[in-house]
Each structure stands twice: as C-alpha cells, then as structure tokens.
Design a protein around this motif. Structure first.
Motif, PDB file in Angstrom:
ATOM      1  N   ARG A 185       0.808  -1.222   0.000  1.00 18.67           N
ATOM      2  CA  ARG A 185       0.000   0.000   0.000  1.00 18.67           C
ATOM      3  C   ARG A 185       0.841   1.272   0.000  1.00 18.67           C
ATOM      4  O   ARG A 185       0.478   2.254  -0.651  1.00 18.67           O
ATOM      5  CB  ARG A 185      -0.928   0.005   1.219  1.00 18.67           C
ATOM      6  N   GLU A 186       1.968   1.248   0.700  1.00 12.37           N
ATOM      7  CA  GLU A 186       2.720   2.480   0.907  1.00 12.37           C
ATOM      8  C   GLU A 186       3.978   2.618   0.056  1.00 12.37           C
ATOM      9  O   GLU A 186       4.450   3.742  -0.140  1.00 12.37           O
ATOM     10  CB  GLU A 186       3.113   2.593   2.392  1.00 12.37           C
ATOM     11  N   SER A 187       4.519   1.509  -0.429  1.00 15.85           N
ATOM     12  CA  SER A 187       5.828   1.593  -1.076  1.00 15.85           C
ATOM     13  C   SER A 187       5.892   0.915  -2.432  1.00 15.85           C
ATOM     14  O   SER A 187       6.974   0.819  -3.012  1.00 15.85           O
ATOM     15  CB  SER A 187       6.896   0.959  -0.166  1.00 15.85           C
ATOM     16  N   CYS A 188       4.757   0.459  -2.940  1.00 19.00           N
ATOM     17  CA  CYS A 188       4.762  -0.289  -4.197  1.00 19.00           C
ATOM     18  C   CYS A 188       3.869   0.355  -5.250  1.00 19.00           C
ATOM     19  O   CYS A 188       2.893   1.039  -4.931  1.00 19.00           O
ATOM     20  CB  CYS A 188       4.291  -1.729  -3.973  1.00 19.00           C
ATOM     21  N   LYS A 189       4.206   0.081  -6.468  1.00 19.05           N
ATOM     22  CA  LYS A 189       3.367   0.442  -7.611  1.00 19.05           C
ATOM     23  C   LYS A 189       2.781  -0.844  -8.178  1.00 19.05           C
ATOM     24  O   LYS A 189       3.517  -1.776  -8.519  1.00 19.05           O
ATOM     25  CB  LYS A 189       4.200   1.140  -8.685  1.00 19.05           C
ATOM     26  N   ARG A 190       1.448  -0.897  -8.258  1.00 12.30           N
ATOM     27  CA  ARG A 190       0.839  -2.075  -8.858  1.00 12.30           C
ATOM     28  C   ARG A 190       0.947  -1.994 -10.375  1.00 12.30           C
ATOM     29  O   ARG A 190       0.684  -0.955 -10.973  1.00 12.30           O
ATOM     30  CB  ARG A 190      -0.623  -2.215  -8.433  1.00 12.30           C
ATOM     31  N   ILE A 191       1.323  -3.106 -10.981  1.00 13.43           N
ATOM     32  CA  ILE A 191       1.496  -3.171 -12.429  1.00 13.43           C
ATOM     33  C   ILE A 191       0.221  -3.742 -13.059  1.00 13.43           C
ATOM     34  O   ILE A 191      -0.267  -4.797 -12.636  1.00 13.43           O
ATOM     35  CB  ILE A 191       2.702  -4.050 -12.807  1.00 13.43           C
ATOM     36  N   HIS A 192      -0.297  -3.040 -14.051  1.00  9.86           N
ATOM     37  CA  HIS A 192      -1.471  -3.495 -14.803  1.00  9.86           C
ATOM     38  C   HIS A 192      -1.060  -3.800 -16.240  1.00  9.86           C
ATOM     39  O   HIS A 192      -0.032  -3.315 -16.722  1.00  9.86           O
ATOM     40  CB  HIS A 192      -2.565  -2.429 -14.789  1.00  9.86           C
ATOM     41  N   GLU A 193      -1.878  -4.588 -16.904  1.00 12.88           N
ATOM     42  CA  GLU A 193      -1.563  -4.931 -18.299  1.00 12.88           C
ATOM     43  C   GLU A 193      -1.467  -3.689 -19.164  1.00 12.88           C
ATOM     44  O   GLU A 193      -0.685  -3.650 -20.121  1.00 12.88           O
ATOM     45  CB  GLU A 193      -2.612  -5.900 -18.854  1.00 12.88           C
ATOM     46  N   ALA A 194      -2.224  -2.658 -18.837  1.00 11.63           N
ATOM     47  CA  ALA A 194      -2.172  -1.419 -19.620  1.00 11.63           C
ATOM     48  C   ALA A 194      -0.817  -0.722 -19.508  1.00 11.63           C
ATOM     49  O   ALA A 194      -0.456   0.086 -20.369  1.00 11.63           O
ATOM     50  CB  ALA A 194      -3.274  -0.469 -19.153  1.00 11.63           C
ATOM     51  N   ASP A 195      -0.072  -1.036 -18.444  1.00 13.76           N
ATOM     52  CA  ASP A 195       1.253  -0.430 -18.261  1.00 13.76           C
ATOM     53  C   ASP A 195       2.313  -1.085 -19.130  1.00 13.76           C
ATOM     54  O   ASP A 195       3.425  -0.554 -19.257  1.00 13.76           O
ATOM     55  CB  ASP A 195       1.694  -0.546 -16.799  1.00 13.76           C
ATOM     56  N   LEU A 196       1.988  -2.231 -19.705  1.00 17.33           N
ATOM     57  CA  LEU A 196       2.982  -3.000 -20.439  1.00 17.33           C
ATOM     58  C   LEU A 196       2.883  -2.750 -21.929  1.00 17.33           C
ATOM     59  O   LEU A 196       1.902  -2.193 -22.433  1.00 17.33           O
ATOM     60  CB  LEU A 196       2.793  -4.495 -20.162  1.00 17.33           C
ATOM     61  N   GLU A 197       3.888  -3.206 -22.615  1.00 10.22           N
ATOM     62  CA  GLU A 197       3.904  -3.136 -24.070  1.00 10.22           C
ATOM     63  C   GLU A 197       2.705  -3.914 -24.614  1.00 10.22           C
ATOM     64  O   GLU A 197       2.414  -5.026 -24.180  1.00 10.22           O
ATOM     65  CB  GLU A 197       5.212  -3.757 -24.567  1.00 10.22           C
ATOM     66  N   THR A 198       1.983  -3.321 -25.523  1.00 10.22           N
ATOM     67  CA  THR A 198       0.796  -3.974 -26.082  1.00 10.22           C
ATOM     68  C   THR A 198       1.073  -4.474 -27.490  1.00 10.22           C
ATOM     69  O   THR A 198       1.997  -4.033 -28.162  1.00 10.22           O
ATOM     70  CB  THR A 198      -0.385  -2.998 -26.128  1.00 10.22           C
ATOM     71  N   GLY A 199       0.220  -5.386 -27.928  1.00 12.91           N
ATOM     72  CA  GLY A 199       0.360  -5.906 -29.286  1.00 12.91           C
ATOM     73  C   GLY A 199       1.317  -7.082 -29.349  1.00 12.91           C
ATOM     74  O   GLY A 199       2.362  -7.071 -28.715  1.00 12.91           O
TER      75      GLY A 199
END
Length: 421
Positions: A346-360
């Motif tokens: 909650r305080e020190s991390c960034k959640r990674i989503h598929e939209a954050d990644l290279e697409t295609g």
C-alpha cells in the motif's frame, strides 16, 4: 545434509526486518554466548557492520567461546589480512567456501555459491534469513539500502539447524574423526518446547537436496485456497512455479508478487518483467517495490504457512547455490508477515497493470515468449550439467588468503561491490 528436515513443534519465531532489527539482535546474542558461535554468510564487508561483527566475535573468542565463521569466496572477496589476522589471533576459525584467485582482476568462481545466512548460538538460538553483514542493509546507507528480512528462532528446530552447520563444517574439512569428536563435544541443545510454532529447516545443495526448497514452494502453492504473497528480490522461477501460480490465480486464489521496482542490478527487473504478461493474464497481481532495492526472500500462503530464508526464486538459487530457508506453520506469524507485506504494497509499491505494459503481439514478443517459455521449462536440467561443486572449505590463514583472492590487482581491501545476494 538435511535428511532430518521435518516439521517440529514447540518453537518460537520472531520476524526481524532490515539491519536495524537484525544486527543488534545477532551482536547481542554473540556477546551473551557461553560456549559456541557459528556463523555462515554470503557477504561480509569491512564496513561499520562488518567491523562490529568482527569486534563481537573477537570478544567472544577471548572469553573462551568457540567461534566459527564461514564466508563465501565470491561474495566476500576482499577481506584484508588485518581483518582475518585479528580473528585468527584470538582463535576464531575463519573458513572460506571455494576461495578463488582473480584472473585479470575478475572473479571467476561465480556458480554454486554458499549463499546461506545462518547464525547458531550455543545450540539454543538461531537466526536464518537473507541479511548479509554489510552497511547496505541499514537505512542510513541511502537510496541503495536494501529491504530485507530474517527470523530469530528458539526451540527444538534449533537442534536441526545446529546439526546442519556442524556437518557443513565437518564435511568441508573432510575430517570424519574430527566431525565425530566435534559432535560429541557439542553441548546439549535445548529441546524443550518454548512456543507453539511448527517449523521446518529446508536447504538446497548440489547432492541429495537439489530441489527441496522449490518442492516446498510448489506444494504450498498447490494447496493454497485463499491467499499467496511472495516477495522476492530476484524473480525468474522455473516453469513449474509459474504454472502453479497461474493455476492458483485461475481457481480464485489471491496471488500477489512483490518484486523489485528499483533493483540493485537492472537485469533483475528486465528478467522479471518478461514474465509480467503471462502472469497478469492469469490474474496474478504484481507490485513493484519502489522505495529502494528489495532483497527479500519471503512468502506466505493462506493463514498459516510462511517461509523466510536466503533462497531467491531464480536460476542461481533454485539450481546452483547452497541455500537455507525456514518454513513455519503458525497463524500469528503468518498474520504478522501479511500485515508487513500489506503495508509494503500500500505504501511503497506500484501495482502493475496490463495497460502499463507493451501492447500488441509483435514478432519480437512472440519470439521472446517462445524462448522464455522453453528456458523456464528446461533451465534446471541445463544448469545441472555444470560441474557439481563439492563442499570445499579453506581455513583462512592471514598470511596468504587476502593476497590469493586479490591476485595481482593491487586491491587495497577497501573495495566493496553489491552482488545478487
């Protein structure tokens, strides 16, 4: 070497976070030792932490305590003659696992390292985890200070750990008579129950226990029904662990990975990120720890199972290095670790989503995915073809060890490098 690994009840376990909690406890335990101190570590530097350990070991030896220190020849290459002489002069036994000379200034003894971090005091108290003896485990080191964990243990499980470290020394010295004599002289360990925690001490080596830690991870993942949280510094596991994490997420388990967002080595993040599409698509949640380098090797499953140790989930730890983890079954400890991990996310991390990644699905991504898939599937077998290093310990003599490890590089003993540890 750990044929006796089994669940044993009646233990007490305490989580130690970072050097601020770990170092004072270890140094105080050494100061209170009455008979014996045994330490195994991958990295020992001659900085303020290493010098405090040096002073604590010298003081213990001077009052008659048997002190054994084992370091890895690759992880601790720059111990000076003065440092070693200061220990050996008062009777501390300093052993180096596979010391290697440098060639053109480079260390070549890279594979099959002694990566364990263990301390046993009087056969009654033990510490196991991922924290080395170096100042970069303290917050005042700065932005590169490492986030890491260890456990302090008391109770019957310490007997298993004690026997293990005694055998490690004896097998390395190749002295069966000496080994029997040492075991006979070893003081009786406390076997009375001191708590309610069930624990198991699990190691990996390159002989009979080549995949024990991985097997326990796999069994716990398969058995998980509600929650899996893995915080791991160097995450590039084999095909089986990836497959079981995906299966767990698809059957409704809340699967979360806490990985490095600010790695000490950029290749670490690059390797792990190659798996993100595959994991996110199955429903695994990925969090990148962004405060500073993550050095943790911990996990929890459901509401009882936890592990803390030295083993990463990468090719080196799973297929090459000598590692040691403690596995515990206890609701209170599991809850404590969950609260620490939840705060971290909650305080020190960034959640990674598929939209954050290279697409295609580019041609490069298809090719890369193909090779990653087959590497993950087969690398345990490939790495197994490398020469199997037997336990080889060299008793460090102040007269020549430092010179041998430095070769002809002119190193003055002050150089310190950060390794994948």
């Amino acid at each position: 070497m750990n044929d006796s690994a089994r669940w044993v009840g009646g233990n007490r376990i305490e989580l130690l976070e970072n050097g601020e909690e770990f170092f004072p406890r270890v140094f105080d335990a050494i100061r209170q030792a009455k008979r014996e101190v045994i330490i195994e570590t991958f990295i020992l530097f001659e900085d303020k932490v290493g010098l405090q350990l040096h002073a604590a070991m010298r003081a213990a030896a001077q009052r008659g305590v048997k002190v054994d220190l084992m370091v890895d020849g690759f992880g601790s290459p720059d111990l000076s003659r003065e440092f070693i002489e200061g220990l050996s002069a008062v009777g501390v036994k300093v052993r180096v696992f596979d010391p290697g000379s440098r060639v053109l200034g480079q260390r070549l003894n890279v594979f099959r390292r002694m990566h364990r971090k263990i301390v046993v005091i009087d056969g009654e108290v033990a510490f196991v985890g991922g924290i080395n003896y170096s100042a970069d485990h303290l917050l005042d080191f700065g932005p590169k200070a490492k986030q890491d964990y260890a456990v302090a243990l008391a109770g019957p499980i310490v007997a298993q750990i004690h026997q293990f470290v005694l055998r490690a020394i004896a097998l390395g010295d190749k002295g069966p008579r000496w080994f029997r004599r040492r075991l006979q002289q070893a003081p009786p360990v406390t076997r009375a129950a001191v708590g309610e925690v069930e624990a198991m001490f699990v190691t990996r080596d390159n002989r009979r226990h080549t995949n024990d830690i991985e097997r326990h991870y796999l069994a716990a993942i398969r058995a998980a029904r509600t929650r899996i949280v893995i915080a791991n510094a160097y995450f590039f596991p084999g095909y089986r662990i990836i497959k079981e994490l995906r299966r767990a997420a698809r059957r409704g388990v809340d699967v979360r990975l806490i990985l490095q967002g600010e790695p000490d080595m950029p290749i670490v993040k690059t390797a792990a990120s190659m798996l993100y599409h595959h994991l996110l698509h199955a429903g695994v949640r990925i969090y990148e720890y962004c405060d500073r380098p993550l050095h943790a090797k911990i996990a929890l499953m459901d509401d009882r199972w936890t592990t803390v140790g030295s083993s990463n989930l990468d090719p080196l730890s799973l297929s090459l290095n000598l590692e040691a983890n403690v596995i515990a079954r206890d609701r209170a400890f599991n809850q404590l670790l969950w609260e620490r991990m939840d705060t971290l996310m909650r305080e020190s991390c960034k959640r990674i989503h598929e939209a954050d990644l290279e697409t295609g699905w580019s041609g490069w991504r298809l090719v890369r995915s193909f090779f990653i898939f087959h590497f993950l599937r087969w690398y345990p077998s490939w790495l197994g073809w490398l020469p199997r290093q037997v336990p080889r310990l060299t008793l460090a003599e102040a007269t020549d060890l430092a010179e041998k490890q430095r070769g002809k590089t002119g190193d003055n003993g002050a150089t310190q490098t950060t390794e994948a540890a």
